[in-house]
Write an enzyme that holds these catalytic residues in place. Structure first.
Site, PDB file in Angstrom:
ATOM      1  N   GLU A 135     163.201   9.721  49.779  1.00 59.84           N
ATOM      2  CA  GLU A 135     162.777  10.218  51.092  1.00 59.84           C
ATOM      3  C   GLU A 135     163.335   9.364  52.222  1.00 59.84           C
ATOM      4  OE1 GLU A 135     161.583  12.943  51.826  1.00 59.84           O
ATOM      5  OE2 GLU A 135     160.860  13.687  49.914  1.00 59.84           O
TER       6      GLU A 135
ATOM      7  N   TYR B   6     156.277  12.135  58.570  1.00 61.86           N
ATOM      8  CA  TYR B   6     156.937  13.023  57.610  1.00 61.86           C
ATOM      9  C   TYR B   6     156.994  12.395  56.214  1.00 61.86           C
ATOM     10  CZ  TYR B   6     160.425  14.710  54.532  1.00 61.86           C
ATOM     11  OH  TYR B   6     161.027  15.112  53.389  1.00 61.86           O
TER      12      TYR B   6
ATOM     13  N   ASP C 282     159.368  18.759  58.296  1.00 63.85           N
ATOM     14  CA  ASP C 282     160.660  18.138  58.573  1.00 63.85           C
ATOM     15  C   ASP C 282     161.494  19.115  59.395  1.00 63.85           C
ATOM     16  OD1 ASP C 282     161.373  20.070  56.700  1.00 63.85           O
ATOM     17  OD2 ASP C 282     163.094  18.900  56.066  1.00 63.85           O
TER      18      ASP C 282
ATOM     19  N   CYS D  37     168.279  35.599  52.273  1.00 64.65           N
ATOM     20  CA  CYS D  37     166.905  35.170  52.576  1.00 64.65           C
ATOM     21  C   CYS D  37     165.846  36.081  51.955  1.00 64.65           C
ATOM     22  CB  CYS D  37     166.707  35.105  54.086  1.00 64.65           C
ATOM     23  SG  CYS D  37     165.079  34.477  54.554  1.00 64.65           S
TER      24      CYS D  37
END
Length: 314
Positions: free
Chosen positions: A40, A123, A141, A206
DNA sequence: CAATCGTGGCC
DNA sequence: TGGCCAAGATT
């Protein structure tokens, strides 16, 4: 939003993720919380493809926080390589020390405790609590913000800074159950990274195209023009070139060598523009800027002064 | 809130 | 070719 509509979005996006998610090592169920934390931090502003090789090196060399904490911070900076924003390496080293000294060597498992670690903001704390410990956290994010902006709000881009409204929206979309929430976080993030991208989104792929408020509105232009990040001629460019010299050097580098412009030292080969030192000199930065850059590196702890010159923290 | 802080690939 | 942008944090 109606629960039925919300449920449909969850099913479609999670379904898409199940079929299309990248096989990333930090998504392996066997990956440790430490491995997830390292990933991360490395992924803050750095693309996955560049993180992958460095992450593997780190995991092999420092499989747990205590191993990293046992080394000088300069080793973390050197092993950071060219991921960029090297103070992240410094903070990750400091986080490893805190985990070792304060948390018994185990990565803390709550958002609040994670937030106290250096280099861990809202985050990253949420992401680690969710992905490493299965907690129901609202992860927000840049990818998730962009998906929400388009799919729900109907804007081309999220606002320039994270707003309370965005957090409320993300909260309202999060599934109630822990496992569902974790899956949702990962799925929306992946959708934003792979399909609902900032430039030329791949809408034909999508899974929620028919639900997209932005598409239904005729894909309006952004409400603002993102300001570019200046680079050429900036202090950041000089800092970067200077850090490249220090990372590559075996030991201390003569201060004059860093602060002097192109000069014939009798070793022209070493000054080739192909070497880090040559690249630094090739910038032809003003003396004042070179000094300011070095002072910044020293102030930030990315470099330190020894009798023999400037080096990474030992 | 806005500025600062690296790096490299892509269109 | 060069501006845009990437799993942000900190001040």
């Amino acid at each position: 939003m109606e629960p039925e509509h919300k449920r449909k979005l969850h099913a479609r996006i999670n379904g898409w993720f199940a079929e299309n998610a990248r096989d990333l090592p930090w998504r392996d169920p066997e990956c440790s919380p430490w491995g997830i934390l390292v990933s991360e931090v490395m992924l803050q502003q750095t693309p996955v493809v560049r993180v992958l090789p460095v992450w593997h090196e780190w995991m092999e060399r420092w499989p747990e926080p205590a191993a990293l904490a046992a080394e000088p911070s300069g080793e973390a900076v050197r092993a950071w390589g060219r991921l960029g924003y090297p103070r992240r390496a410094l903070r990750l080293h400091a986080a490893a020390a805190a985990i070792t000294e304060v948390h018994g060597g185990k990565v803390p498992d709550t958002h609040a405790a994670l937030l106290t670690l250096p280099g861990v903001g809202d985050y990253t704390a949420a992401a680690v609590a969710s992905f490493a410990f299965g907690r129901r956290e609202t992860v927000v994010d840049t990818n998730i913000r962009r998906v929400h902006a388009r799919l729900i709000t109907g804007n081309a881009l999220p606002s320039q800074s994270l707003t309370a409204a965005e957090m409320r929206l993300a909260d309202s979309l999060l599934p109630d159950a822990d496992a569902e929430a974790v899956a949702w976080n990962a799925s929306v993030m992946e959708l934003g990274a792979m399909v609902c991208t900032a430039r030329s989104p791949r809408c034909e792929e999508c899974p929620v195209l028919s639900n997209c408020a932005w598409v239904q509105a005729g894909r309006p232009e952004p409400h603002y023009i993102p300001k570019g990040q200046a680079w050429h001629g900036t202090d950041r460019q000089v800092r970067g070139a200077m850090m490249a010299v220090l990372r590559q050097a075996e030991g201390p580098v003569l201060r004059e060598l860093l602060l002097t412009g192109p000069v014939d030292l009798g070793a022209p080969a070493a000054d080739s523009s192909l070497s880090p030192l040559g690249a630094l000199h090739a910038l032809s930065a003003p003396q004042e800027q070179l000094e300011r850059a070095l002072a910044g590196l020293l102030r930030d702890g990315l470099a330190e002064l020894s009798d023999a010159g400037v080096r990474l923290p030992a």
